[in-house]
Design a protein around this motif. Structure first.
Motif, short mmCIF file in Angstrom:
data_model
loop_
_atom_site.label_atom_id
_atom_site.label_comp_id
_atom_site.label_asym_id
_atom_site.label_seq_id
_atom_site.Cartn_x
_atom_site.Cartn_y
_atom_site.Cartn_z
N THR A 58 -6.52 1.69 -1.57
CA THR A 58 -7.90 2.12 -1.86
C THR A 58 -8.75 0.96 -2.32
O THR A 58 -8.25 -0.02 -2.88
CB THR A 58 -7.92 3.16 -3.01
OG1 THR A 58 -7.30 2.56 -4.15
CG2 THR A 58 -7.21 4.43 -2.64
N SER B 18 -11.39 0.38 -5.15
CA SER B 18 -11.57 1.12 -6.40
C SER B 18 -12.97 1.69 -6.54
O SER B 18 -13.93 1.20 -5.92
CB SER B 18 -11.29 0.21 -7.60
OG SER B 18 -10.02 -0.36 -7.48
N VAL C 42 -5.08 -9.53 -9.40
CA VAL C 42 -3.84 -9.08 -8.76
C VAL C 42 -4.14 -7.75 -8.09
O VAL C 42 -4.59 -6.80 -8.75
CB VAL C 42 -2.71 -8.93 -9.81
CG1 VAL C 42 -1.47 -8.35 -9.16
CG2 VAL C 42 -2.41 -10.27 -10.47
N SER D 219 -5.87 -7.46 -4.55
CA SER D 219 -7.26 -7.65 -4.10
C SER D 219 -7.69 -6.58 -3.11
O SER D 219 -8.88 -6.39 -2.89
CB SER D 219 -7.45 -9.04 -3.49
OG SER D 219 -6.55 -9.23 -2.44
N SER E 57 -9.31 -4.52 -0.61
CA SER E 57 -10.38 -4.83 0.35
C SER E 57 -11.05 -6.17 0.07
O SER E 57 -11.76 -6.70 0.91
CB SER E 57 -11.46 -3.74 0.26
OG SER E 57 -12.11 -3.85 -0.99
N ALA F 234 -13.65 -6.18 -5.35
CA ALA F 234 -13.72 -6.59 -6.76
C ALA F 234 -13.68 -8.11 -6.86
O ALA F 234 -14.38 -8.71 -7.71
CB ALA F 234 -12.57 -5.96 -7.54
N GLU G 246 -2.76 -10.33 -2.94
CA GLU G 246 -2.54 -9.00 -2.35
C GLU G 246 -1.18 -9.01 -1.68
O GLU G 246 -0.83 -9.94 -0.95
CB GLU G 246 -3.66 -8.70 -1.33
CG GLU G 246 -3.43 -7.48 -0.47
CD GLU G 246 -3.16 -6.21 -1.26
OE1 GLU G 246 -3.96 -5.86 -2.15
OE2 GLU G 246 -2.13 -5.54 -0.98
N ARG G 247 -0.39 -7.94 -1.92
CA ARG G 247 0.97 -7.94 -1.36
C ARG G 247 1.02 -7.58 0.11
O ARG G 247 1.94 -7.93 0.81
CB ARG G 247 1.91 -7.04 -2.19
CG ARG G 247 1.63 -5.57 -2.13
CD ARG G 247 2.59 -4.79 -3.05
NE ARG G 247 3.90 -4.60 -2.44
CZ ARG G 247 4.24 -3.54 -1.70
NH1 ARG G 247 3.35 -2.59 -1.47
NH2 ARG G 247 5.45 -3.43 -1.20
N HIS G 248 0.00 -6.84 0.61
CA HIS G 248 0.00 -6.48 2.04
C HIS G 248 -0.70 -7.57 2.85
O HIS G 248 -1.89 -7.82 2.66
CB HIS G 248 -0.75 -5.16 2.26
CG HIS G 248 0.02 -3.97 1.83
ND1 HIS G 248 1.11 -3.48 2.51
CD2 HIS G 248 -0.14 -3.15 0.75
CE1 HIS G 248 1.59 -2.43 1.89
NE2 HIS G 248 0.86 -2.20 0.81
N LEU H 91 -3.98 -6.48 4.59
CA LEU H 91 -5.15 -6.39 3.71
C LEU H 91 -5.66 -7.78 3.34
O LEU H 91 -6.87 -8.04 3.33
CB LEU H 91 -4.81 -5.60 2.44
CG LEU H 91 -4.53 -4.11 2.61
CD1 LEU H 91 -4.20 -3.48 1.27
CD2 LEU H 91 -5.74 -3.42 3.22
N GLY I 272 1.74 -10.47 -6.88
CA GLY I 272 0.85 -10.90 -7.96
C GLY I 272 1.43 -10.72 -9.34
O GLY I 272 0.89 -11.27 -10.31
N VAL J 89 -3.22 3.18 -8.21
CA VAL J 89 -2.08 3.07 -7.30
C VAL J 89 -1.08 2.10 -7.94
O VAL J 89 -1.46 1.27 -8.77
CB VAL J 89 -2.51 2.56 -5.90
CG1 VAL J 89 -3.42 3.55 -5.22
CG2 VAL J 89 -3.19 1.20 -5.99
N GLY K 207 6.27 -4.84 -7.42
CA GLY K 207 6.76 -6.23 -7.37
C GLY K 207 7.71 -6.50 -8.52
O GLY K 207 8.08 -5.58 -9.26
#
Ligand code: SAM
Length: 688
Positions: free
Chosen positions: A70, A72, A95, A97, A99, A102, A117-119, A122, A145, A215, A219
């Motif tokens: 999402t 935020s 940690v 990010s 989209s 922010a 960002e872990r994905h 994204l 992160g 969410v 990690g």
């Protein structure tokens, strides 16, 4: 991916929405940091969501992005950045990010932002966005992160946009002395927003900033990967989604789901047919005003149920006003039919404007015929139950109706009114154009002429009244509609709350005037959408958007002498359009979300029921239905593809309504053909 949209002249078409978001969702809710307010007034949030969602970009809700994550809610972004006290010159770490929104807001304040960002998907998209929008000081990195970014530490501020079970030690250690870490910490479903300030080499001060729902932070220093976490916490992985408010009420609902549905199942009063329903509703027959909602503008069961309840209230309990969410001049045609009065000369054809099916349908036709039959037993037409429209959308017909009246009673006044209303003449076919014109010119061109006409009419009231009280009442109401409509189309560009409030205030004032007009013993039934009937004070409308409605105003004015009754359905078909002014379609209503009042009502396992939710109900049942949950509202437009965002909002059901009427499965209304706009109806009054 969308980029900021510009109008033909290069203007930023979302600037007004952004300013509204800053004022309404941030400043009004206590965000004061000028850096945050300025940055959020600049960064184009619409560029961080998929194009179909850009129309929701400035609502205060989280929105879905790729990888099931999402972006935020604006308020929470502002709150976290305000707590992190980000200032020009700061080096910042984010940690999660997502989209990149922010990170861009922080980039608009700080000197440099690293965002992890872990994905990969994204991270890549966010990187492209930051580049395209020119945020050269924002660097997006793919990774875990929770370990921070030791090579770039220390940081003046670290903002974590996902919720972990504990505070990652690595992040605390990467703060500069005096640095701030803002992070949601707690069990998987709810977290507490924590602010940690590093005061020395080994000293930290912690503050608790209230409950939030994010969410998961996944990690080394957070939760295990989704499948494992789901198993361990007992949370169904597929229910973890985005939603309104902060993040993920779907998960919260999974835990509390059985409570509301058990309460409903235990207290619901099932009915087999509409006569049984009408009998159940008679407990409110002693009220001065009974307000009946609907969850869509195109469901046959809602019309038929309201019709049967209304017939009982009129026949057995002396109700003599049926006031509906419809245009006044059009409703006078139906009124004349129901009361056996001469047909008015304006309008020529009733209910030929979009959405035609709302009042030109078989259900309304059948109701009017039965109302006529009930009325026939009352000798004096003035005592018969009347059918009245409460709405503001009849600018052009109302102008014609006022002029038509004055032509009959006062030709000189008619001449002056014609001249004054001439100001609005170019806009009669498309009044929204008047609003745009007034906006660009910066003043209300036609405000004075239309109010002068109303004031003149009221000044001559006594003279006109002696001729025909009812005709004057009708003309006065039309002149009021012209005055309100002039204002309505003008302020509609200043944000939805203002125009919504003006319209609902007008509808309520009209109701009061009708009640006064029909005399001391008069009693009214109101038909309008749930969003007008259920008190806005106990929904997102009032609590977040600052809107009020007819139901709320009725409670203030009539107290316990009114009853607010809402309607709901799970699935079936509905008559609705895909966009304003587009043709009606019969659309399939998706089964309601599990975590909504409709989902709980379905789970109660009763096909059709009446449930008292007001003071007459047991405390435990009312309490179980007083928790904010999602509720569905379908209007004349239905967009199943974006259903959660377009049609669900938060409500506290047992406070919003005094009763809730439920049909598990429902069908679309049977729409009638539109009559010829310039000729009389072929089969007066509703094309049956
Ligand atoms: N701030 C984001 C925005 O403006 O769009 C929204 C962030 S979203 C609520 C949370 C993000 O945190 C998700 O994109 C998720 O993939 C990411 N995330 C979760 N655990 C992470 C971790 N250990 N490291 C980096 N990102 C993580």
């Amino acid at each position: 991916m969308s980029v900021p949209e510009n109008g033909p002249d290069g203007t930023d078409i979302h600037a007004r929405d952004r300013a509204f978001m800053v004022a309404r969702h941030l400043e009004a809710r206590g965000i004061v940091d000028p850096y945050v307010l300025t940055a959020m007034g600049k960064v184009p949030r619409e560029a961080f969501v998929a194009t179909p969602l850009s129309e929701f970009a400035y609502e205060d809700s989280a929105l879905p992005i790729e990888a099931g994550q999402t972006i935020s809610q604006p308020y929470i972004v502002a709150r976290m950045i305000e707590l992190a006290e980000i200032r020009p010159g700061d080096k910042v770490l984010e940690v999660g990010s997502g989209s990149g929104y922010a990170a861009a807001v922080m980039g608009a304040i700080a000197s440099h932002v690293y965002a992890i960002e872990r994905h990969e998907e994204l991270a890549e998209r966010a990187r492209t966005r930051e580049h395209r929008l020119g945020y050269r000081n924002v660097e997006i990195i793919c990774g875990d992160g929770t370990k921070g970014l030791p090579g770039e530490a220390p940081f003046d501020a670290i903002v974590v946009s996902a919720g972990g079970p504990k505070m990652p030690e690595a992040l605390k250690r990467q703060l500069a002395i005096g640095g701030r870490l803002v992070i949601p910490v707690g069990p998987s479903v709810h977290q507490t927003l924590m602010l940690v300030r590093r005061t020395g080499e080994d000293t930290f001060v912690q503050e608790d900033h209230g409950a939030v729902t994010f969410v998961p932070l996944i990690g080394e220093g957070g939760w295990a990967a989704p499948e494992t976490a789901a198993k361990e916490s007992g949370i169904d992985a597929e229910t973890s989604g985005f939603a309104h408010g902060l993040h993920g009420p779907a998960r919260r609902a999974k835990i509390s789901r059985s409570v509301p549905s058990h309460a409903i199942a235990g207290a619901a009063e099932p009915f087999g047919d509409l006569n049984e329903l009408a009998a159940l509703t008679e407990r409110f027959a002693d009220r001065r005003v009974v307000l009946l909602g609907e969850a869509t503008h195109g469901t046959a069961e809602f019309y038929d149920a309201r019709a049967r309840i209304t017939e009982t209230l009129v026949r057995k309990h002396g109700f003599n006003i049926v006031a509906v969410e419809a245009d006044w001049p059009d409703a006078t045609v139906y009124d004349a039919f129901a009361r056996g009065l001469p047909r008015p000369s304006v309008p020529e054809s009733a209910f030929s404007r979009f959405p035609v099916w709302m009042w030109r349908n078989a259900q309304v036709g059948n109701f009017l015929q039965r109302l006529q039959a009930i009325n026939e037993r009352i000798a004096d037409p003035a005592q018969r139950a009347g059918f009245y429209g409460l709405d503001v959308y009849s600018l052009s017909t109302s102008i014609s109706a006022v002029l038509d009246y004055l032509d009959r009673v006062d030709t000189e006044a008619a001449r002056i009114a014609r001249e004054r209303y001439g100001c609005l003449a170019p806009f009669r076919a498309e009044p929204a154009r008047y609003g745009r014109m007034a906006l660009s010119r910066g003043y209300a061109m036609c405000e004075k002429p239309v109010t002068d006409t109303l004031v003149d009419l009221l000044r001559r009231r006594l003279g006109y009244l002696v001729r025909d009280g009812s005709a004057f009442f009708d003309a006065e109401q039309n002149a009021r509609i012209v005055a309100t409509a002039e204002q309505y189309y003008r302020i509609m560009y200043y944000g939805t709350a203002q125009s919504w409030n003006l319209r609902d205030q007008h509808m309520f004032d009209t109701l009061e005037r009708i009640i006064d007009h029909r005399g001391p013993g008069s009693k009214a039934v109101v038909w309008a959408h749930n969003s007008h009937i259920g008190s806005a004070e106990f929904t997102e409308m009032g609590q977040v958007r600052g809107e009020h409605n007819i139901g709320q105003l009725a409670r203030v004015r009539f107290g316990e002498d009114c009853a607010l009754i809402g309607f709901g359905t799970d699935r079936g078909t509905v008559a609705a359009a895909s966009n304003w002014d587009e043709p009606m379609e019969i659309k399939r209503v998706q089964p309601a979300r599990d975590d909504s009042f409709e989902g709980y009502s379905r789970e109660a396992g009763i096909d059709a029921f009446f449930l008292e939710t007001g003071p007459g109900q047991k405390r435990s049942v009312r309490d179980a239905l007083a928790e904010p949950q999602l509720e569905r509202a379908i209007g004349v437009i239905y967009r199943p593809d974006t259903e959660l965002l377009s049609h669900y909002f938060q409500a506290e059901l047992s406070k919003q309504f005094d009763a809730w009427i439920w049909f598990t499965e429902t069908q679309a209304v049977a729409a009638r053909p539109q009559s010829h706009p310039h000729g009389p109806d072929e089969t007066y009054p509703f094309g049956l």
